[in-house]
Design a protein around this motif. Sequence first.
Motif, PDB file in Angstrom:
ATOM      1  N   LEU A   1     -35.621  -6.870   7.667  1.00 26.22           N
ATOM      2  CA  LEU A   1     -36.661  -7.894   7.732  1.00 26.22           C
ATOM      3  C   LEU A   1     -36.054  -9.288   7.579  1.00 26.22           C
ATOM      4  CD1 LEU A   1     -39.473  -6.262   5.566  1.00 26.22           C
ATOM      5  CD2 LEU A   1     -39.546  -6.697   8.026  1.00 26.22           C
ATOM      6  N   ALA A   2     -35.117  -9.424   6.642  1.00 25.25           N
ATOM      7  CA  ALA A   2     -34.479 -10.722   6.416  1.00 25.25           C
ATOM      8  C   ALA A   2     -33.684 -11.169   7.641  1.00 25.25           C
ATOM      9  CB  ALA A   2     -33.570 -10.649   5.194  1.00 25.25           C
ATOM     10  N   GLN A   3     -33.003 -10.227   8.279  1.00 30.00           N
ATOM     11  CA  GLN A   3     -32.234 -10.563   9.477  1.00 30.00           C
ATOM     12  C   GLN A   3     -33.164 -11.025  10.603  1.00 30.00           C
ATOM     13  OE1 GLN A   3     -29.453  -7.575  10.686  1.00 30.00           O
ATOM     14  NE2 GLN A   3     -29.020  -8.521  12.655  1.00 30.00           N
ATOM     15  N   ASP A   4     -34.266 -10.299  10.790  1.00 22.59           N
ATOM     16  CA  ASP A   4     -35.209 -10.675  11.841  1.00 22.59           C
ATOM     17  C   ASP A   4     -35.813 -12.062  11.591  1.00 22.59           C
ATOM     18  OD1 ASP A   4     -34.754  -8.257  13.051  1.00 22.59           O
ATOM     19  OD2 ASP A   4     -36.600  -7.313  12.319  1.00 22.59           O
ATOM     20  N   ALA A   5     -36.021 -12.386  10.308  1.00 25.70           N
ATOM     21  CA  ALA A   5     -36.623 -13.671   9.941  1.00 25.70           C
ATOM     22  C   ALA A   5     -35.590 -14.779   9.800  1.00 25.70           C
ATOM     23  CB  ALA A   5     -37.399 -13.533   8.632  1.00 25.70           C
ATOM     24  N   LYS A   6     -34.302 -14.418   9.942  1.00 22.25           N
ATOM     25  CA  LYS A   6     -33.195 -15.360   9.744  1.00 22.25           C
ATOM     26  C   LYS A   6     -33.289 -16.016   8.356  1.00 22.25           C
ATOM     27  CE  LYS A   6     -32.293 -16.368  14.622  1.00 22.25           C
ATOM     28  NZ  LYS A   6     -33.050 -15.216  15.138  1.00 22.25           N
ATOM     29  N   ALA A   7     -33.619 -15.180   7.370  1.00 23.91           N
ATOM     30  CA  ALA A   7     -33.725 -15.635   5.978  1.00 23.91           C
ATOM     31  C   ALA A   7     -32.489 -15.160   5.216  1.00 23.91           C
ATOM     32  CB  ALA A   7     -34.981 -15.080   5.322  1.00 23.91           C
ATOM     33  N   PRO A   8     -31.704 -16.068   4.650  1.00 28.37           N
ATOM     34  CA  PRO A   8     -30.509 -15.655   3.918  1.00 28.37           C
ATOM     35  C   PRO A   8     -30.866 -14.949   2.605  1.00 28.37           C
ATOM     36  CG  PRO A   8     -30.845 -18.022   3.698  1.00 28.37           C
ATOM     37  CD  PRO A   8     -31.869 -17.546   4.674  1.00 28.37           C
ATOM     38  N   VAL A   9     -30.316 -13.755   2.415  1.00 28.15           N
ATOM     39  CA  VAL A   9     -30.536 -12.996   1.175  1.00 28.15           C
ATOM     40  C   VAL A   9     -29.193 -12.458   0.675  1.00 28.15           C
ATOM     41  CG1 VAL A   9     -32.972 -12.403   1.535  1.00 28.15           C
ATOM     42  CG2 VAL A   9     -31.197 -10.993   2.593  1.00 28.15           C
ATOM     43  N   PRO A  10     -28.267 -13.343   0.317  1.00 29.84           N
ATOM     44  CA  PRO A  10     -26.928 -12.888  -0.059  1.00 29.84           C
ATOM     45  C   PRO A  10     -26.910 -12.000  -1.299  1.00 29.84           C
ATOM     46  CG  PRO A  10     -27.228 -15.223  -0.559  1.00 29.84           C
ATOM     47  CD  PRO A  10     -28.380 -14.814   0.287  1.00 29.84           C
ATOM     48  N   LEU A  11     -27.776 -12.269  -2.271  1.00 27.75           N
ATOM     49  CA  LEU A  11     -27.808 -11.430  -3.468  1.00 27.75           C
ATOM     50  C   LEU A  11     -28.249 -10.013  -3.115  1.00 27.75           C
ATOM     51  CD1 LEU A  11     -27.578 -10.979  -6.489  1.00 27.75           C
ATOM     52  CD2 LEU A  11     -29.903 -11.886  -6.746  1.00 27.75           C
TER      53      LEU A  11
END
Length: 269
Positions: A238-248
Amino acid sequence: MSVKHTGIVGLGAMGYQMARHMVNKGFDVAGYDLLPEATARAKAAGVKTVGGIADVGESAEVVIVMVATDKQVEDVIVHSGLLDRLKKGAVVCVSASTSPETSREMEAICNKRGIGHLDTPVVLGQEAADNGTLTVFCGGKADAFEKAKPALSAFGAKVMHVGPAGMGQLTKTANNMLLWACMAANYEVLGFAKKMGADIPKLVDALQFSSGANWSLERWGRSTAKWVEKDMDVALELAQDAKAPVPLSALVDQLMKGMNQAKMQALLE
């Protein structure tokens, strides 16, 4: 809006408890599972077991779907004949963990047939399912929520409408991202403390009264961590599709691979 007749597809560890609590709260419950042993256990608990998924919809006003994957959810709703048997105005509640997009697609399919749809994933784990104290996050239309809420409340101590279709699943994903991050941190810290000579059960007890307290720590060693990899895969996709960085969360995903109850319990010994 009174509901008397319910149904459930999937009578495994969680689904069985949901069905059992609905029976105990006075609902007439029809249930189906592929496994004979699951069917027999549910029947002994008062569930009217039926021969196929479509049969669950014969008289049900609310149907709970508790299966494992998005594909299985699609098979139940689209390919089983269930919608053909449900009366208009009935509501299908998908308590399986799926992607929000699957929830939106399934709602559209149900609504075209005059059937309501909610995504209703549950949290707090097997212990809460056993005790009938799950939290249920509901995504979908308000009228579907109001109709299904009495049935969902049979096994949910907190049943919450969190937005339109898919928001129940998104809320569970957010919950799981926080849960697994806490679990990874707890495992690291308790492992460190044990090497330093700490009495881990005493340390866990003490930390319950500190700013480091968290739900996972309170229950340390009791969680199975069964669905970590699946849940984190959903979150990262989901984060990849939204281009939302979630490094943790990406790091947590790596740290939690292979995590299990035995590893957590070993720190308590």
